[in-house]
Design a protein around this motif. Sequence first.
Motif, PDB file in Angstrom:
ATOM      1  N   ALA A 439       0.836  -1.207   0.000  1.00 48.20           N
ATOM      2  CA  ALA A 439       0.000   0.000   0.000  1.00 48.20           C
ATOM      3  C   ALA A 439       0.866   1.251   0.000  1.00 48.20           C
ATOM      4  O   ALA A 439       0.598   2.218  -0.734  1.00 48.20           O
ATOM      5  CB  ALA A 439      -0.916  -0.012   1.216  1.00 48.20           C
ATOM      6  N   GLY A 440       1.923   1.238   0.804  1.00 50.99           N
ATOM      7  CA  GLY A 440       2.819   2.383   0.843  1.00 50.99           C
ATOM      8  C   GLY A 440       3.498   2.629  -0.486  1.00 50.99           C
ATOM      9  O   GLY A 440       3.578   3.777  -0.965  1.00 50.99           O
ATOM     10  N   VAL A 441       3.966   1.557  -1.116  1.00 51.65           N
ATOM     11  CA  VAL A 441       4.613   1.671  -2.424  1.00 51.65           C
ATOM     12  C   VAL A 441       3.613   2.186  -3.460  1.00 51.65           C
ATOM     13  O   VAL A 441       3.937   3.039  -4.294  1.00 51.65           O
ATOM     14  CB  VAL A 441       5.211   0.316  -2.851  1.00 51.65           C
ATOM     15  N   GLY A 442       2.385   1.687  -3.401  1.00 55.18           N
ATOM     16  CA  GLY A 442       1.360   2.101  -4.362  1.00 55.18           C
ATOM     17  C   GLY A 442       1.054   3.590  -4.279  1.00 55.18           C
ATOM     18  O   GLY A 442       0.970   4.276  -5.304  1.00 55.18           O
ATOM     19  N   TRP A 443       0.901   4.108  -3.053  1.00 52.67           N
ATOM     20  CA  TRP A 443       0.641   5.537  -2.885  1.00 52.67           C
ATOM     21  C   TRP A 443       1.831   6.370  -3.364  1.00 52.67           C
ATOM     22  O   TRP A 443       1.647   7.422  -4.001  1.00 52.67           O
ATOM     23  CB  TRP A 443       0.328   5.848  -1.421  1.00 52.67           C
ATOM     24  N   ALA A 444       3.025   5.927  -3.051  1.00 57.27           N
ATOM     25  CA  ALA A 444       4.214   6.669  -3.477  1.00 57.27           C
ATOM     26  C   ALA A 444       4.348   6.673  -5.000  1.00 57.27           C
ATOM     27  O   ALA A 444       4.756   7.679  -5.596  1.00 57.27           O
ATOM     28  CB  ALA A 444       5.463   6.068  -2.834  1.00 57.27           C
ATOM     29  N   ILE A 445       3.998   5.559  -5.654  1.00 55.56           N
ATOM     30  CA  ILE A 445       4.036   5.509  -7.122  1.00 55.56           C
ATOM     31  C   ILE A 445       3.007   6.487  -7.703  1.00 55.56           C
ATOM     32  O   ILE A 445       3.261   7.149  -8.723  1.00 55.56           O
ATOM     33  CB  ILE A 445       3.785   4.076  -7.623  1.00 55.56           C
ATOM     34  N   ALA A 446       1.852   6.610  -7.049  1.00 57.03           N
ATOM     35  CA  ALA A 446       0.838   7.569  -7.512  1.00 57.03           C
ATOM     36  C   ALA A 446       1.366   9.002  -7.408  1.00 57.03           C
ATOM     37  O   ALA A 446       1.181   9.822  -8.319  1.00 57.03           O
ATOM     38  CB  ALA A 446      -0.444   7.405  -6.693  1.00 57.03           C
ATOM     39  N   VAL A 447       2.032   9.330  -6.305  1.00 50.67           N
ATOM     40  CA  VAL A 447       2.627  10.665  -6.142  1.00 50.67           C
ATOM     41  C   VAL A 447       3.719  10.881  -7.193  1.00 50.67           C
ATOM     42  O   VAL A 447       3.841  11.970  -7.775  1.00 50.67           O
ATOM     43  CB  VAL A 447       3.193  10.828  -4.714  1.00 50.67           C
ATOM     44  N   ASN A 448       4.519   9.853  -7.437  1.00 51.89           N
ATOM     45  CA  ASN A 448       5.574   9.920  -8.448  1.00 51.89           C
ATOM     46  C   ASN A 448       4.979  10.246  -9.822  1.00 51.89           C
ATOM     47  O   ASN A 448       5.487  11.107 -10.548  1.00 51.89           O
ATOM     48  CB  ASN A 448       6.310   8.578  -8.480  1.00 51.89           C
ATOM     49  N   THR A 449       3.886   9.573 -10.159  1.00 52.18           N
ATOM     50  CA  THR A 449       3.204   9.825 -11.434  1.00 52.18           C
ATOM     51  C   THR A 449       2.722  11.275 -11.522  1.00 52.18           C
ATOM     52  O   THR A 449       2.866  11.935 -12.563  1.00 52.18           O
ATOM     53  CB  THR A 449       1.997   8.874 -11.593  1.00 52.18           C
ATOM     54  N   ALA A 450       2.160  11.772 -10.413  1.00 52.18           N
ATOM     55  CA  ALA A 450       1.669  13.156 -10.389  1.00 52.18           C
ATOM     56  C   ALA A 450       2.811  14.148 -10.621  1.00 52.18           C
ATOM     57  O   ALA A 450       2.641  15.153 -11.324  1.00 52.18           O
ATOM     58  CB  ALA A 450       0.974  13.433  -9.057  1.00 52.18           C
ATOM     59  N   LEU A 451       3.988  13.867 -10.067  1.00 55.53           N
ATOM     60  CA  LEU A 451       5.136  14.754 -10.260  1.00 55.53           C
ATOM     61  C   LEU A 451       5.612  14.750 -11.715  1.00 55.53           C
ATOM     62  O   LEU A 451       6.012  15.787 -12.251  1.00 55.53           O
ATOM     63  CB  LEU A 451       6.282  14.342  -9.332  1.00 55.53           C
ATOM     64  N   VAL A 452       5.562  13.585 -12.357  1.00 53.98           N
ATOM     65  CA  VAL A 452       5.938  13.517 -13.777  1.00 53.98           C
ATOM     66  C   VAL A 452       4.962  14.330 -14.616  1.00 53.98           C
ATOM     67  O   VAL A 452       5.357  15.065 -15.538  1.00 53.98           O
ATOM     68  CB  VAL A 452       5.985  12.049 -14.259  1.00 53.98           C
TER      69      VAL A 452
END
Length: 466
Positions: A439-452
């Motif tokens: 779950a933590g990795v999934g949320w961080a990947i979502a934030v990463n996508t938003a930054l891109v």
Amino acid sequence: MTGMTGMTGRQRLVLVVLLAAQFMLAVDFSILNVALPVIGQGLGFGLGSLQWIATAFALPAAGFTLLFGRVADLFGRRRVFLIGLAVLAASSLVGGLATSPELLLAARVAQGLATAAVTPAGLALLTTAFPEGPLRDRALGLNGALMSAGFTSGAVLGGLLTDLLSWRWAFFVNVPVALAVLLVAPRLIAESLPQPSAGGTPMAGKARMDLPGAVTVTGGLLALVYGLTAAGEHGWGNPLALGALGLGAALLVTFWFVERGAASPLVPVRVLRRRTVVWGNAAGLLAFATETSLVFLLTLYLQRVLGFSALATGLAFGVLGAGTVLGGVVAPRLIGRLGSRGALLAGFLVQAAATASLILLGTDRAWLGLLLAATFVGGVGNMLAIVGFMVTATSGLPDEEQGLATGVATMTQQVGITLGTPVMSAVATAAAAGGTVLAGVGWAIAVNTALVLLAALTSALFLRRR
């Protein structure tokens, strides 16, 4: 090599020499990561002090790159490039022979300083060896491809050398490469001192270093990188991390005001106000921060969720390396068709789509197929963006300011690499507190996508053609 079409024989040789040096520096960033536990056991580092092997390199590599880029403009890029390589060879030899933690850390600091000198000087020699346009785009594309290949192969090479020989060979391997470049480069690469002034006097003869600017920007960058590193280790609420970040911000703001009133500024304010410099480097910062932090997140996923070994994890990232190499080769052609802004946008959109797909990852090893495909495609997109950033950030400036431009770009790269992991680590840790690692990795990947996507949006809005 198709990327060398249209170059003279001498330009090809210059390109090979400069790319060899940049590849070695990229390898140097990651070659010790796998060997850190072994080095700690061999020299008696405590668990808490082990991270200083990496930090002792990262601090000077990021903190001094802008200063050394400008020094290269004023006093000769080839001279700074060769001195930096000599220091790198010597410090690598000392690091390999080190018998105490103190000596090893001193060698790492010297390696970081050498990298801060060689990287912007080498890139400036590269950009001035080729006229702005298709040839320079090809050279920067090949540089990006080999840089990424160096980051990827560094981890694999470090593991092999440590297992087959000794961790000391992770240092020794630099020595013959640096010596070979030192022998060949003076015969191929001409010195690039500033052009004479209107009165015919060489600028280098009366060049003055902007000492207040040098002190404030170097101190600011050192404090910023230290604060980011401390935040990654102790958390974002750590008083030392917050104090260092605040000091770094204050010094960098001071630097801006110092430069506005300086007679011979380290970085002319007119350069800092250029759209291509400001927004090109903003895009580069996000390109490096998002992809390096994604590697951290996927390492957590592969090892903590799927249970893969460190070796298997490293091999999985070989696919990402292959994607970035392909992106570096394709980028010049895309820039030729769409321009550097178009390449930035295309790269970020491809990277965002690939990263977003990783939100779907689950607990079964069958998801490995999605991870490999997405990291390959995302690697292509990220390298398109990185080459687009480098072309954007160094274009439109005269040759005598290319050391400054590549110094700013290199500083952006170093800060982006340092910034991404602690930010994503904090997001993943906070999200995992009430759930699972996945779950933590999934949320961080979502934030990463938003930054891109943010990087794509700012590039589209602020790098519009006039």
